[in-house]
Design a protein around this motif. Structure first.
Motif, PDB file in Angstrom:
ATOM      1  N   THR A  11       0.824  -1.206   0.000  1.00  0.00           N
ATOM      2  CA  THR A  11       0.000   0.000   0.000  1.00  0.00           C
ATOM      3  C   THR A  11       0.860   1.259   0.000  1.00  0.00           C
ATOM      4  O   THR A  11       1.893   1.314   0.662  1.00  0.00           O
ATOM      5  N   ILE A  12       0.427   2.265  -0.739  1.00  0.00           N
ATOM      6  CA  ILE A  12       1.090   3.564  -0.745  1.00  0.00           C
ATOM      7  C   ILE A  12       0.457   4.399   0.370  1.00  0.00           C
ATOM      8  O   ILE A  12      -0.752   4.676   0.339  1.00  0.00           O
ATOM      9  N   ILE A  13       1.265   4.771   1.349  1.00  0.00           N
ATOM     10  CA  ILE A  13       0.737   5.411   2.548  1.00  0.00           C
ATOM     11  C   ILE A  13       1.434   6.748   2.804  1.00  0.00           C
ATOM     12  O   ILE A  13       2.457   7.055   2.193  1.00  0.00           O
ATOM     13  N   THR A  14       0.878   7.521   3.721  1.00  0.00           N
ATOM     14  CA  THR A  14       1.479   8.791   4.106  1.00  0.00           C
ATOM     15  C   THR A  14       2.639   8.543   5.064  1.00  0.00           C
ATOM     16  O   THR A  14       2.762   7.468   5.667  1.00  0.00           O
ATOM     17  N   ASP A  15       3.475   9.542   5.242  1.00  0.00           N
ATOM     18  CA  ASP A  15       4.595   9.413   6.174  1.00  0.00           C
ATOM     19  C   ASP A  15       4.103   9.218   7.608  1.00  0.00           C
ATOM     20  O   ASP A  15       4.735   8.510   8.399  1.00  0.00           O
ATOM     21  N   ASP A  16       2.982   9.840   7.962  1.00  0.00           N
ATOM     22  CA  ASP A  16       2.435   9.655   9.306  1.00  0.00           C
ATOM     23  C   ASP A  16       2.050   8.199   9.539  1.00  0.00           C
ATOM     24  O   ASP A  16       2.338   7.621  10.594  1.00  0.00           O
ATOM     25  N   ASP A  17       1.407   7.583   8.560  1.00  0.00           N
ATOM     26  CA  ASP A  17       1.013   6.181   8.696  1.00  0.00           C
ATOM     27  C   ASP A  17       2.229   5.264   8.718  1.00  0.00           C
ATOM     28  O   ASP A  17       2.198   4.190   9.326  1.00  0.00           O
ATOM     29  N   ALA A  18       3.305   5.672   8.062  1.00  0.00           N
ATOM     30  CA  ALA A  18       4.516   4.844   8.012  1.00  0.00           C
ATOM     31  C   ALA A  18       5.076   4.600   9.406  1.00  0.00           C
ATOM     32  O   ALA A  18       5.642   3.532   9.675  1.00  0.00           O
ATOM     33  N   HIS A  19       4.924   5.554  10.314  1.00  0.00           N
ATOM     34  CA  HIS A  19       5.411   5.375  11.683  1.00  0.00           C
ATOM     35  C   HIS A  19       4.707   4.195  12.354  1.00  0.00           C
ATOM     36  O   HIS A  19       5.324   3.423  13.095  1.00  0.00           O
ATOM     37  N   PHE A  20       3.417   4.054  12.079  1.00  0.00           N
ATOM     38  CA  PHE A  20       2.669   2.939  12.666  1.00  0.00           C
ATOM     39  C   PHE A  20       3.115   1.615  12.057  1.00  0.00           C
ATOM     40  O   PHE A  20       3.291   0.614  12.764  1.00  0.00           O
ATOM     41  N   TYR A  21       3.310   1.593  10.735  1.00  0.00           N
ATOM     42  CA  TYR A  21       3.789   0.378  10.071  1.00  0.00           C
ATOM     43  C   TYR A  21       5.159  -0.026  10.623  1.00  0.00           C
ATOM     44  O   TYR A  21       5.437  -1.208  10.811  1.00  0.00           O
ATOM     45  N   ASP A  22       6.014   0.953  10.860  1.00  0.00           N
ATOM     46  CA  ASP A  22       7.342   0.660  11.401  1.00  0.00           C
ATOM     47  C   ASP A  22       7.247   0.115  12.826  1.00  0.00           C
ATOM     48  O   ASP A  22       8.034  -0.739  13.230  1.00  0.00           O
ATOM     49  N   LEU A  23       6.283   0.625  13.597  1.00  0.00           N
ATOM     50  CA  LEU A  23       6.071   0.119  14.949  1.00  0.00           C
ATOM     51  C   LEU A  23       5.667  -1.354  14.893  1.00  0.00           C
ATOM     52  O   LEU A  23       6.181  -2.181  15.658  1.00  0.00           O
ATOM     53  N   LEU A  24       4.772  -1.689  13.982  1.00  0.00           N
ATOM     54  CA  LEU A  24       4.385  -3.086  13.810  1.00  0.00           C
ATOM     55  C   LEU A  24       5.590  -3.938  13.413  1.00  0.00           C
ATOM     56  O   LEU A  24       5.774  -5.046  13.912  1.00  0.00           O
ATOM     57  N   ALA A  25       6.416  -3.401  12.510  1.00  0.00           N
ATOM     58  CA  ALA A  25       7.570  -4.158  12.031  1.00  0.00           C
ATOM     59  C   ALA A  25       8.548  -4.464  13.154  1.00  0.00           C
ATOM     60  O   ALA A  25       9.163  -5.540  13.184  1.00  0.00           O
ATOM     61  N   ARG A  26       8.709  -3.523  14.086  1.00  0.00           N
ATOM     62  CA  ARG A  26       9.640  -3.750  15.196  1.00  0.00           C
ATOM     63  C   ARG A  26       9.179  -4.884  16.104  1.00  0.00           C
ATOM     64  O   ARG A  26       9.969  -5.432  16.870  1.00  0.00           O
ATOM     65  N   HIS A  27       7.892  -5.222  15.987  1.00  0.00           N
ATOM     66  CA  HIS A  27       7.362  -6.323  16.786  1.00  0.00           C
ATOM     67  C   HIS A  27       7.049  -7.545  15.924  1.00  0.00           C
ATOM     68  O   HIS A  27       6.273  -8.414  16.320  1.00  0.00           O
ATOM     69  N   GLY A  28       7.653  -7.581  14.740  1.00  0.00           N
ATOM     70  CA  GLY A  28       7.585  -8.788  13.924  1.00  0.00           C
ATOM     71  C   GLY A  28       6.446  -8.881  12.942  1.00  0.00           C
ATOM     72  O   GLY A  28       6.344  -9.853  12.196  1.00  0.00           O
ATOM     73  N   LEU A  29       5.553  -7.899  12.921  1.00  0.00           N
ATOM     74  CA  LEU A  29       4.426  -7.927  11.993  1.00  0.00           C
ATOM     75  C   LEU A  29       4.739  -6.958  10.851  1.00  0.00           C
ATOM     76  O   LEU A  29       4.514  -5.751  10.961  1.00  0.00           O
ATOM     77  N   VAL A  30       5.296  -7.491   9.763  1.00  0.00           N
ATOM     78  CA  VAL A  30       5.861  -6.656   8.707  1.00  0.00           C
ATOM     79  C   VAL A  30       4.965  -6.676   7.468  1.00  0.00           C
ATOM     80  O   VAL A  30       4.584  -7.737   6.980  1.00  0.00           O
ATOM     81  N   PHE A  31       4.627  -5.493   6.984  1.00  0.00           N
ATOM     82  CA  PHE A  31       3.849  -5.340   5.760  1.00  0.00           C
ATOM     83  C   PHE A  31       4.625  -4.465   4.779  1.00  0.00           C
ATOM     84  O   PHE A  31       5.267  -3.498   5.177  1.00  0.00           O
ATOM     85  N   ASP A  32       4.538  -4.827   3.502  1.00  0.00           N
ATOM     86  CA  ASP A  32       5.119  -3.966   2.480  1.00  0.00           C
ATOM     87  C   ASP A  32       4.360  -2.640   2.449  1.00  0.00           C
ATOM     88  O   ASP A  32       3.134  -2.600   2.589  1.00  0.00           O
ATOM     89  N   TYR A  33       5.093  -1.560   2.243  1.00  0.00           N
ATOM     90  CA  TYR A  33       4.453  -0.268   2.019  1.00  0.00           C
ATOM     91  C   TYR A  33       5.426   0.640   1.270  1.00  0.00           C
ATOM     92  O   TYR A  33       6.624   0.384   1.217  1.00  0.00           O
ATOM     93  N   ALA A  34       4.887   1.697   0.711  1.00  0.00           N
ATOM     94  CA  ALA A  34       5.710   2.745   0.107  1.00  0.00           C
ATOM     95  C   ALA A  34       5.222   4.075   0.646  1.00  0.00           C
ATOM     96  O   ALA A  34       4.012   4.328   0.693  1.00  0.00           O
ATOM     97  N   ALA A  35       6.148   4.920   1.092  1.00  0.00           N
ATOM     98  CA  ALA A  35       5.814   6.233   1.634  1.00  0.00           C
ATOM     99  C   ALA A  35       6.825   7.254   1.108  1.00  0.00           C
ATOM    100  O   ALA A  35       7.971   6.894   0.819  1.00  0.00           O
ATOM    101  N   PRO A  36       6.423   8.510   0.967  1.00  0.00           N
ATOM    102  CA  PRO A  36       7.309   9.520   0.372  1.00  0.00           C
ATOM    103  C   PRO A  36       8.662   9.654   1.050  1.00  0.00           C
ATOM    104  O   PRO A  36       9.695   9.696   0.381  1.00  0.00           O
TER     105      PRO A  36
END
Length: 255
Positions: A11-36
């Motif tokens: 999913t193409i997401i905003t930079d604000d949403d990317a922080h949440f995706y990164d938080l998930l990734a640090r706990h092992g739940l990783v999703f592909d995304y693209a952000a500016p």
């Protein structure tokens, strides 16, 4: 010429949403995304002298975020090309037409009118304003498609109005894509959303979702919930609220 591949996957997401995706990734739940911001960092990390291949396989996302990435690609001073490896859907199709491009033989492009997400509310003025905003967004998307294809505006609007999926051959025929490729060239380096790494032959990239069993997802959700509460101070507030509720129950019993 050495080549660096930058993925636009998920999913193409905003930079604000990317922080949440990164938080998930640090706990092992990783999703592909693209952000500016991640894309900008990837471009800046490209070694001097390397060409850039933007590898697109995305269903789309936020038009505003895609527009930022579009501008970065179209304004890039070096050698850059986009390649659709699966689908460039919705907002991802905007990124795909930012410059020179190619598509896999089985790739597709999907174009449609812009749309609002869930949670829209208000009186008729708010809805009329939202509709005007959607029309303005559509105008910008049409301008990008028109710049790439040379097609008449009315023809592009008709494709979007009918929510059209274009095969690789049809996308080339209409000018959205320059050529069909049997596969993107193997890069010498891979720049991903979560960092930079050398890529070995046969590897697919940085993202590994792992074995997401229901038990693991439940454990991760619990860990994230506790982390979020602790970080925001809600844990303490909830404990205070629980104490107040207990005190209220006790006072009711005494009465």
């Amino acid at each position: 010429m050495p080549q660096t591949r930058i993925p636009v996957h998920g999913t193409i997401i905003t930079d604000d949403d990317a922080h949440f995706y990164d938080l998930l990734a640090r706990h092992g739940l990783v999703f592909d995304y693209a952000a500016p911001a991640a894309f900008r960092a990837a471009l800046e990390a490209v070694p001097a002298g390397d060409s850039v291949l933007v590898d697109i396989n995305s269903p789309g996302g936020y038009v505003s975020a895609a527009a930022e990435i579009y501008d970065m690609i179209s304004g890039y001073a070096g050698d850059i090309r986009c390649h659709v490896t699966g689908v460039a859907g919705s907002a991802a199709s905007l990124i795909a037409v930012a410059g020179r491009n190619s598509i896999d033989r089985l790739g597709t492009l999907y174009v449609h009118n812009s749309q609002l997400g869930a949670g829209v509310s208000g009186n008729h003025n708010e809805f009329e304003s939202a509709a005007q905003g959607l029309r303005a967004t559509d105008d910008n998307i049409v301008a990008a498609y028109e710049h790439k294809t040379g097609l008449p505006r009315e023809e592009i609007l008709d494709l979007m109005e009918r929510s059209t999926t274009l095969s690789a051959a049809r996308a080339v025929e209409l000018g959205f894509i320059d050529e069909i490729s049997d596969g993107a060239p193997s890069p010498t380096a891979f720049v991903g959303s979560h960092g930079i790494t050398d890529i070995a032959p046969g590897t697919s990239g940085l993202i590994d979702t792992g074995n997401l069993t229901p038990e693991r997802i439940e454990a991760l959700a619990k860990a994230l919930s506790e982390l979020t509460l602790a970080d925001t101070g809600i844990t303490e507030g909830r404990e205070n609220m629980d104490e107040n509720l207990i005190a209220a129950d006790e006072a009711t019993d005494e009465a």
